[in-house]
Design a protein around this motif. Structure first.
Motif, short mmCIF file in Angstrom:
data_model
loop_
_atom_site.label_atom_id
_atom_site.label_comp_id
_atom_site.label_asym_id
_atom_site.label_seq_id
_atom_site.Cartn_x
_atom_site.Cartn_y
_atom_site.Cartn_z
N MET A 1 0.02 -63.93 -24.10
CA MET A 1 1.29 -63.65 -24.72
C MET A 1 1.45 -62.15 -24.90
SD MET A 1 2.06 -66.24 -27.71
CE MET A 1 3.68 -65.99 -28.12
N GLY A 2 2.61 -61.67 -24.54
CA GLY A 2 2.85 -60.23 -24.66
C GLY A 2 3.48 -59.88 -26.00
N LYS A 3 3.11 -58.70 -26.49
CA LYS A 3 3.66 -58.22 -27.76
C LYS A 3 5.04 -57.63 -27.56
CE LYS A 3 0.80 -56.55 -31.44
NZ LYS A 3 0.07 -55.47 -32.01
N SER A 4 5.89 -57.77 -28.53
CA SER A 4 7.23 -57.20 -28.46
C SER A 4 7.13 -55.67 -28.51
CB SER A 4 8.07 -57.71 -29.63
OG SER A 4 9.29 -57.03 -29.67
N GLN A 5 7.96 -55.00 -27.74
CA GLN A 5 7.93 -53.53 -27.70
C GLN A 5 8.60 -52.92 -28.93
OE1 GLN A 5 6.40 -51.54 -25.49
NE2 GLN A 5 5.54 -53.39 -24.59
N GLU A 6 9.47 -53.69 -29.58
CA GLU A 6 10.15 -53.16 -30.77
C GLU A 6 9.28 -53.36 -31.99
OE1 GLU A 6 14.14 -54.22 -31.57
OE2 GLU A 6 14.77 -53.97 -29.50
N THR A 7 9.00 -52.27 -32.68
CA THR A 7 8.22 -52.35 -33.91
C THR A 7 9.17 -52.48 -35.09
OG1 THR A 7 8.22 -49.96 -34.17
CG2 THR A 7 6.39 -50.91 -32.93
N PHE A 8 8.61 -52.75 -36.24
CA PHE A 8 9.41 -52.89 -37.46
C PHE A 8 10.18 -51.59 -37.76
CE2 PHE A 8 9.81 -52.45 -42.08
CZ PHE A 8 10.58 -53.56 -42.36
N ASN A 9 9.51 -50.46 -37.58
CA ASN A 9 10.12 -49.15 -37.87
C ASN A 9 11.32 -48.89 -36.96
OD1 ASN A 9 10.32 -46.78 -39.28
ND2 ASN A 9 8.91 -45.66 -37.95
N LYS A 10 11.20 -49.24 -35.68
CA LYS A 10 12.30 -49.05 -34.74
C LYS A 10 13.48 -49.92 -35.12
CE LYS A 10 9.76 -47.70 -30.61
NZ LYS A 10 9.40 -48.10 -29.22
N LYS A 11 13.22 -51.15 -35.54
CA LYS A 11 14.29 -52.06 -35.95
C LYS A 11 15.03 -51.51 -37.17
CE LYS A 11 12.18 -56.30 -34.21
NZ LYS A 11 11.58 -57.58 -34.58
N GLU A 12 14.28 -50.98 -38.13
CA GLU A 12 14.89 -50.43 -39.35
C GLU A 12 15.76 -49.22 -39.03
OE1 GLU A 12 14.87 -51.53 -42.61
OE2 GLU A 12 14.03 -53.30 -41.65
N LYS A 13 15.29 -48.34 -38.18
CA LYS A 13 16.07 -47.15 -37.81
C LYS A 13 17.37 -47.55 -37.11
CE LYS A 13 12.40 -43.71 -37.38
NZ LYS A 13 11.67 -42.82 -36.48
N GLU A 14 17.29 -48.58 -36.25
CA GLU A 14 18.48 -49.04 -35.54
C GLU A 14 19.48 -49.66 -36.52
OE1 GLU A 14 21.02 -49.50 -32.47
OE2 GLU A 14 19.10 -48.43 -32.42
N LYS A 15 19.00 -50.40 -37.52
CA LYS A 15 19.88 -50.97 -38.54
C LYS A 15 20.59 -49.87 -39.32
CE LYS A 15 17.41 -55.29 -39.49
NZ LYS A 15 16.63 -56.01 -40.52
#
Length: 151
Positions: A1-15
Motif C-alpha cells: 500500500m502506498g502512502k498519500s503524498q499529502e501530509t496533514f500540514n499541506k492539507k491545513e495550508k490549503e484550507k
C-alpha cells in the motif's frame, strides 16, 4: 500500500488559502453592494466654526470678518529691545583663580553663578570684590563680560 503524498500540514495550508480567498471574494461582493449607496460630494464636506469645532453646516458669509495679519501672534510675541541700563548687573566675585585667570560671580538679583575670565575684565580682580558686568551666552552657559570693580 502506498502512502498519500499529502501530509496533514499541506492539507491545513490549503484550507487556509481557500478560506482567505473566500473571505476576499465576500468582502469584494459587499463593497460592490454598498457602492451605489455612497454619499454625495456635499455630504462629505466638513467646515470649521468660529470656536474651532468641525461641523457639517457651511459658515454664514454675512458673519465673515477681516483679520489683520500683523495682529496674529505665532509662538513668542515680539519683544522690545532691552534697555542698555537693564543689561548691567551687579554681583560679588565668589571664586577667582588668578594663576589660571578665571572665576565665578554670584549675581545679586538672580543668585546664579556666572563664569568670569580675566580677559573680559577692565582691571585686576580678587575674591569678594563687588563688580558690575554684562551677561553673554557662551558655549557652556552664561559668561560675564565688561566686568568692572566697584570701589
Amino acid at each position: 500500500m502506498g502512502k498519500s503524498q499529502e501530509t496533514f500540514n499541506k492539507k491545513e495550508k490549503e484550507k487556509k488559502r481557500l478560506k482567505k480567498r473566500q473571505d476576499k471574494e465576500q468582502k469584494k461582493e459587499e463593497r460592490k453592494a454598498t457602492a451605489g449607496k455612497g454619499q454625495s460630494l456635499e455630504e462629505l464636506y466638513a467646515y470649521v466654526d468660529d470656536n474651532g469645532n468641525i461641523t457639517s453646516t457651511p459658515p454664514d458669509p454675512k458673519k465673515r470678518r477681516e483679520v489683520n495679519q500683523e495682529e496674529i501672534q505665532i509662538g513668542v510675541s515680539r519683544q522690545a529691545p532691552p534697555d542698555p541700563a537693564d543689561l548691567i548687573r551687579k554681583g560679588t566675585v565668589t571664586f577667582f583663580n588668578s594663576s589660571k585667570g578665571y572665576g565665578f560671580i554670584k549675581d545679586h538679583e538672580s543668585q546664579e553663578s556666572i563664569f568670569l575670565h580675566q580677559n573680559s575684565s577692565s582691571g585686576p580682580i580678587k575674591e569678594n570684590d563687588q563688580v558690575t558686568f554684562e551677561v553673554e551666552k557662551g558655549q557652556k552657559g552664561l559668561n560675564a563680560v565688561k566686568v568692572k570693580v566697584i570701589s
